[in-house]
Write a protein that holds these residues in place. Structure first.
Motif, short mmCIF file in Angstrom:
data_model
loop_
_atom_site.label_atom_id
_atom_site.label_comp_id
_atom_site.label_asym_id
_atom_site.label_seq_id
_atom_site.Cartn_x
_atom_site.Cartn_y
_atom_site.Cartn_z
N ASP A 189 -17.02 34.31 -67.36
CA ASP A 189 -16.80 33.57 -66.12
C ASP A 189 -15.34 33.31 -65.84
N LYS B 164 -13.01 37.04 -60.98
CA LYS B 164 -12.98 36.17 -62.16
C LYS B 164 -11.65 35.42 -62.15
N TYR C 196 -11.33 32.26 -57.59
CA TYR C 196 -10.94 33.21 -58.63
C TYR C 196 -9.49 33.62 -58.42
#
Lengths: 73, 343, 375
Positions: C196, C222, C250
């Motif tokens: 993650d 990510k 992200y």
């Protein structure tokens, strides 16, 4: 990876060399990779070479951020 | 018949100095007997003969190989005296006498040999433990590292004292006599390939005086050991293993000089594995710890003594450390030898 | 020690940890990969996992140059050291790494090979200058951090025309490895490796800057936080990642701003570009053949390239059958999942490279953390 440490520049020497200090220990390193260093600067040292100059203002900001965290919790 | 005196300025050791002939006798007379001078040695026998009081004796032997031969705070000679006296003293014993065996590489400057032998003699005199017998051999160039010294020591254990590495018990306190890693870092600073400098000196010292004061004040001491090679971490693991116990130490309580911390950061070493030559670990019932600590701090070689942890029950015999950061981690045996690293 | 001790403060750490615990949201997953062995080492050494809530899971990445060096290259170095005319210089990290047939440079030295430990590439050059009759080979490893010093000594060797010096180059590239992990089926399709967010390298980034990570953040969605190697840096980076995940962002963020800029060290980059070029493919332990992930010495410096001088062939040697280093380096397994861990394979008797390097996931877990699994 990559063991590297902040050390203070004590003296600039000939041939792109410098003497640096960390906790009372001195070491001669190459400064061929970082331009315009001055005595008193902190550099990140890896395998006997300065890789980067440490930015004291940014360090202070990061520490202030930690302290803020402390105040918040 | 006597030839010219040995040339201690420009001469060097050659094979004849170990050959058993006149050159060897001259070296023994003009250097070793002159330096270590005592009645037993002056008898020129192949052994020393002397009377001892009845009681429990200890005997220990240790070989000294070190590069470089001279380092800040000592040399291979003083180290060979201190190290063996300390091994005797770690049984709580009073050291009585030493033997010394020299294996010299052909080509070693006589000036270096003399400097080492004089330093050894001074260390022995200062400690009050005479070198009473010895041996000299010379090996061909390339077959030795300048000089190897082996010393053997004997001592007598005072009545009522039982100190052994297998006697640590849960509930005991663990003390050290001072800062860790000074010797190893001082020696490393002299090695060219490591490329750092420091004012730090080796802590090399004879600890029998300190030990005498300690056992007099607290005869209940369970274990004593000097954390030499492998440092504090390896020595604690040895003791935990021998005694079948675990240990928990506090990182913040371990005395450490800034230079040792700095050099270890630079080289990627852990100071807990770095050698000491003038420090000891003591383990005894917790109730006696503060008395012992006070006695140690009163002695010049124990000024920075500290209680660093405690013995616990643990069938895994782990030595664990509460870190300054607040976590806990294992302090393991040293794997192989500690090498400087870059990652 | 200034700029070190302040970043190891335990009281501040507990406060940051409290913020992390307070901000993780129920139902969200925080599987975070620290790419670098330096972070792995800090996490184990300082016991950082003890400070994290159960929802935050750290996955160790392949960022340990010793660990990812394939066995064939170790074998090649051992063979080089065995040549009578060669003095092989290398960093202490590599001396104990096992090659095939349980050989290592340490054992080769005991058997008579001239192997010298150096703490800087410059020392290897010094040895070459001091011993003109010896063929001095510098066995070079490392990521972008360690590459510029090798470039400097290659330039010096050329300038001084030191004919008895050469470099056996094994320098590798971080972004290529990150890309390889993100592209792997375990991450992309199968989801067997939950990922993650990334803690980005500290010292690598002082050289390459934070810019190269922008592509990953964007393409794979990510979050990346570049962090220093001190324990407070790591905790702060985890908190920053938790916040990005909570907010569905992200971005590339930089916790290590005291040493990392967006552009990095341009002088070092230029030097590296002058001396090295990309290999079309390079083998990594655990990741296999990774395209454009390694550096070779350029033609202009061919005279100082040990691979050319000694005609070193590329040989791929399989790892020990029971060794799970590969899966551990890809984040598929934990050290304790490997059946060799702790019984056959220990730091005293390492089978795989992850047990050798202080930064290897297995060595870190064995050395600092194994009491956690012990009942």
């Amino acid at each position: 990876m990559c063991l590297a440490l902040p050390a203070r520049v004590l003296e600039l020497l000939a041939d792109e060399q410098a003497m640096v200090e960390l906790g009372g220990v001195t070491k001669q390193i190459s400064v061929a990779l970082v331009d315009d260093l001055a005595v008193g600067d902190y550099v990140i040292v890896h395998v006997g070479f300065a890789l980067a100059r440490l930015d004291p203002e940014e360090a202070a900001k990061t520490l202030a951020l930690f302290a803020e965290m402390a105040a918040a919790s | 018949m006597k030839g010219p005196p040995l040339d201690f300025r420009n001469g060097m050791v050659d094979m004849s100095h170990g050959g058993g002939g006149r050159a060897m006798a001259q070296l023994v007379d003009e250097l070793f007997i002159a330096a270590f001078d005592n009645d037993l040695l002056r008898q020129r026998n192949d052994q020393a003969s002397f009377a001892v009081e009845a009681g429990r004796m200890v005997m220990t032997t240790d070989g000294y190989v070190i590069s470089p031969l001279f380092f800040p705070g000592g040399d291979i000679g003083s180290l060979a005296v201190h190290g063996t006296i300390n091994d005797v003293a770690m049984a709580g014993a009073v050291p009585l006498a030493l033997s010394a065996s020299f294996i010299i590489e052909e080509g070693l400057p006589l000036a270096d040999l003399r400097r080492i032998v004089l330093s050894m003699a001074a260390a022995s005199r200062e400690a009050g433990v005479p070198v009473v017998t010895g041996d000299t051999k010379v090996v061909e160039r390339g077959k030795g590292d300048g000089l190897f010294i082996t010393t053997t020591g004997i001592g007598r254990v005072p009545p009522g004292i039982t100190i052994s590495g297998d006697l640590a018990r849960p509930g005991d306190a663990i003390l050290v006599s001072g800062s860790m890693g000074d010797h190893g870092v001082a020696v490393m600073s002299q090695r060219e390939n490591l490329g750092f400098a420091t004012d730090l000196k080796s802590d090399s010292a004879a600890l029998h005086g300190l030990v005498a004061a300690m056992v007099a004040a607290t005869p209940s001491i369970h274990c004593l050991r000097d954390p030499t090679r492998g440092g504090l971490a390896s020595t604690l693991n040895e003791l935990a293993h021998q005694s079948g116990v675990g240990m928990i130490i506090e990182e913040t309580a371990i005395p450490l000089r800034a230079e040792v911390a700095g050099a270890c950061e630079l080289l990627g070493l852990d100071p807990l594995y770095v050698a000491n030559e003038g420090k000891l670990i003591a383990i005894l019932p917790e109730a006696e710890a503060s008395r012992l600590l006070a006695v140690m701090r009163d002695h010049p070689l124990g000024r920075e003594a500290a209680v660093i942890g405690r013995v616990v029950e643990d069938r895994h015999r782990f030595v664990q450390m509460q870190t300054a950061f607040g976590g806990r981690r294992i302090v393991d045996w040293l794997a192989g030898e500690q090498l400087p690293r870059i990652c | 020690m200034k700029y070190i001790d302040e970043f190891r403060d335990g009281a501040l750490a507990r406060n940051i940890a409290a913020s992390i615990a307070g901000e993780v949201e129920a139902g969200l997953r925080y599987a975070l990969m620290e790419f670098c062995g330096g972070h792995t080492h800090a996490i184990s050494r300082y016991g950082i996992e003890d400070l994290l809530p159960a929802q935050v899971r750290m996955i160790h990445g392949p960022g340990c140059p010793v660990c990812v060096l394939p066995m064939g290259r170790i074998d090649a170095a051992i063979a080089l050291a065995g040549r009578p005319e060669v003095t092989l210089c290398t960093y202490g990290d590599l001396l104990r790494v096992p090659g095939s047939k349980r050989q290592s440079l340490m054992k080769a030295k005991a058997a008579g090979a001239d192997v010298r430990m150096v703490t800087s590439a410059a020392d290897a050059l010094g040895i070459a200058a001091a011993f003109p009759d010896r063929q001095v080979v510098f066995f070079a490893i490392g990521f972008e951090t360690t590459t510029p010093p090798t470039a400097v000594v290659l330039k010096q060797a050329k300038a001084r025309d030191l004919a008895n010096f050469s470099v056996f180059c094994n320098h590798v590239l971080t972004p290529a490895a990150i890309g390889n992990i993100l592209e792997s089926p375990e991450v992309r399709q199968l989801g067997t490796v939950p990922l993650d967010g990334f803690i980005g390298p500290a010292h690598v980034s002082t050289v390459i800057g934070s810019r190269p990570y922008e592509y990953f953040a964007e393409e794979y969605q990510k979050p990346v936080v570049i962090a220093g190697f001190e324990p407070l840096d790591v905790l702060q980076a985890i908190l920053m990642l938790v916040r990005q995940i909570n907010q569905g962002r992200y971005d590339v963020e930089n916790e290590f701003s005291r040493a990392v800029t967006r552009d990095g060290n341009r002088k070092a980059q230029a030097l590296v570009a002058e001396v090295f070029e990309l290999r079309p493919v390079f083998e990594w332990r655990g990741l296999g053949q990774v395209p454009y992930s390694g550096l070779a010495i350029k033609q202009a410096y061919a005279a100082w390239d040990a691979e050319r001088r000694f005609a070193i062939a590329a040989a791929s040697v399989p790892d020990h059958k029971g060794c799970d280093c590969g899966a551990i380096l890809r984040g598929l397994k934990k050290p304790s999942d490997c059946k060799l861990f702790g019984n056959v394979c220990t730091p005293d008797n390492p089978i795989g490279s992850c047990m050798v390097s202080a930064e290897g996931a297995c060595a870190a877990h064995w050395t600092y953390g194994r009491f956690r699994g012990a009942a």
